[in-house]
Write a protein that holds these residues in place. Sequence first.
Motif, mmCIF file in Angstrom:
data_model
loop_
_atom_site.group_PDB
_atom_site.id
_atom_site.type_symbol
_atom_site.label_atom_id
_atom_site.label_comp_id
_atom_site.label_asym_id
_atom_site.label_seq_id
_atom_site.Cartn_x
_atom_site.Cartn_y
_atom_site.Cartn_z
ATOM 1 N N TYR A 1 -4.338 11.811 3.759
ATOM 2 C CA TYR A 1 -3.968 10.399 3.823
ATOM 3 C C TYR A 1 -2.580 10.159 3.223
ATOM 4 O O TYR A 1 -1.733 9.511 3.840
ATOM 5 C CB TYR A 1 -5.029 9.556 3.116
ATOM 6 C CG TYR A 1 -4.708 8.095 3.040
ATOM 7 C CD1 TYR A 1 -4.888 7.270 4.143
ATOM 8 C CD2 TYR A 1 -4.239 7.521 1.864
ATOM 9 C CE1 TYR A 1 -4.595 5.923 4.084
ATOM 10 C CE2 TYR A 1 -3.958 6.171 1.786
ATOM 11 C CZ TYR A 1 -4.136 5.376 2.897
ATOM 12 O OH TYR A 1 -3.839 4.039 2.826
ATOM 13 N N ALA B 1 -1.846 5.585 8.470
ATOM 14 C CA ALA B 1 -2.076 5.549 7.031
ATOM 15 C C ALA B 1 -1.372 4.365 6.375
ATOM 16 O O ALA B 1 -1.696 4.010 5.247
ATOM 17 C CB ALA B 1 -1.613 6.856 6.389
ATOM 18 N N ILE B 2 -0.442 3.768 7.076
ATOM 19 C CA ILE B 2 0.261 2.590 6.547
ATOM 20 C C ILE B 2 -0.396 1.314 7.050
ATOM 21 O O ILE B 2 -0.627 0.382 6.289
ATOM 22 C CB ILE B 2 1.751 2.611 6.968
ATOM 23 C CG1 ILE B 2 2.432 3.823 6.355
ATOM 24 C CG2 ILE B 2 2.456 1.329 6.553
ATOM 25 C CD1 ILE B 2 3.801 4.086 6.908
ATOM 26 N N TYR C 1 -7.211 1.816 3.919
ATOM 27 C CA TYR C 1 -7.621 3.126 3.416
ATOM 28 C C TYR C 1 -9.098 3.406 3.690
ATOM 29 O O TYR C 1 -9.476 4.491 4.134
ATOM 30 C CB TYR C 1 -7.330 3.212 1.909
ATOM 31 C CG TYR C 1 -7.961 4.401 1.219
ATOM 32 C CD1 TYR C 1 -7.464 5.685 1.439
ATOM 33 C CD2 TYR C 1 -9.034 4.238 0.361
ATOM 34 C CE1 TYR C 1 -8.035 6.780 0.801
ATOM 35 C CE2 TYR C 1 -9.595 5.320 -0.282
ATOM 36 C CZ TYR C 1 -9.104 6.594 -0.058
ATOM 37 O OH TYR C 1 -9.671 7.669 -0.678
ATOM 38 N N LYS D 1 0.875 8.971 5.049
ATOM 39 C CA LYS D 1 1.557 7.771 4.570
ATOM 40 C C LYS D 1 3.028 8.087 4.282
ATOM 41 O O LYS D 1 3.926 7.329 4.657
ATOM 42 C CB LYS D 1 0.862 7.246 3.309
ATOM 43 C CG LYS D 1 1.309 5.870 2.887
ATOM 44 C CD LYS D 1 0.701 5.467 1.559
ATOM 45 C CE LYS D 1 -0.690 4.981 1.675
ATOM 46 N NZ LYS D 1 -1.153 4.286 0.443
ATOM 47 N N THR E 1 -1.599 7.074 -2.943
ATOM 48 C CA THR E 1 -0.290 7.033 -2.302
ATOM 49 C C THR E 1 0.508 8.252 -2.733
ATOM 50 O O THR E 1 0.055 9.062 -3.533
ATOM 51 C CB THR E 1 0.447 5.713 -2.603
ATOM 52 O OG1 THR E 1 1.525 5.555 -1.687
ATOM 53 C CG2 THR E 1 0.954 5.643 -4.041
ATOM 54 N N ASN F 1 0.815 -1.207 0.000
ATOM 55 C CA ASN F 1 0.000 0.000 0.000
ATOM 56 C C ASN F 1 0.857 1.268 0.000
ATOM 57 O O ASN F 1 0.392 2.332 0.357
ATOM 58 C CB ASN F 1 -0.982 0.007 1.171
ATOM 59 C CG ASN F 1 -0.332 0.333 2.496
ATOM 60 O OD1 ASN F 1 0.870 0.219 2.660
ATOM 61 N ND2 ASN F 1 -1.121 0.736 3.457
ATOM 62 N N ILE F 2 2.103 1.147 -0.448
ATOM 63 C CA ILE F 2 3.024 2.282 -0.465
ATOM 64 C C ILE F 2 3.443 2.657 -1.882
ATOM 65 O O ILE F 2 3.323 3.813 -2.284
ATOM 66 C CB ILE F 2 4.299 1.973 0.367
ATOM 67 C CG1 ILE F 2 3.942 1.606 1.806
ATOM 68 C CG2 ILE F 2 5.271 3.135 0.302
ATOM 69 C CD1 ILE F 2 3.258 2.683 2.597
ATOM 70 N N THR G 1 1.658 6.528 11.206
ATOM 71 C CA THR G 1 1.692 5.097 10.897
ATOM 72 C C THR G 1 0.303 4.546 10.589
ATOM 73 O O THR G 1 0.181 3.505 9.956
ATOM 74 C CB THR G 1 2.332 4.286 12.036
ATOM 75 O OG1 THR G 1 1.634 4.574 13.242
ATOM 76 C CG2 THR G 1 3.804 4.626 12.185
ATOM 77 N N THR H 1 6.430 6.543 6.441
ATOM 78 C CA THR H 1 7.569 5.832 5.872
ATOM 79 C C THR H 1 8.838 6.689 5.904
ATOM 80 O O THR H 1 9.877 6.246 5.427
ATOM 81 C CB THR H 1 7.296 5.431 4.406
ATOM 82 O OG1 THR H 1 7.080 6.611 3.634
ATOM 83 C CG2 THR H 1 6.110 4.487 4.299
#
Length: 176
Positions: free
Chosen positions: A140, A96-97, A101, A144, A51, A32-33, A94, A148
Amino acid sequence: MTRPASALPITLAILAALAGTATAQDTESVDNITAASNEDGRYYTADGIPTYNVAPDGTIDWLSYSGFRRYHSECHVCHGPEGEGSSYAPALKTSAITMDYYDFVDVVTNGRRKVNAAENSVMPAFGQNANVMCYLDDIYVYLKARGTEAVPRGRPAKKEAKHEAIRQAEADCLGT
């Protein structure tokens, strides 16, 4: 004089409700990244989830930049600067990771209440707040990117130009 209500918040609330009925996916097998596609300045994963995109020179996509601005105007009061959390509300960078979603959309749209002997956590509903709902994907993807560490703390130095399709979607949502 009042503006006509935008259909976007209602549409997002319906999508969030429908997403709650979907079967859970194995989150470890889904990336999802990584941006797999770009449509009119918006980046998506292979499964169509919004993303971020950071170029090798550090230029970030428009939504992440806008998300920084929107997060700091609407969310940081409770959740702390740069999604780091506070004594009042948890870190979101974190979420959003790790959070699906559609669950993220649902919580922001409808709020969430966890009150029991061990915790007292209340997230208000923002479904009627155009300053949040019209920029929900922006917030969002910014979170995200923060989660990261692809985007460092502070105001992003370089950003992509705002695509005309993003400009039009914003105007449509805000009713301008």
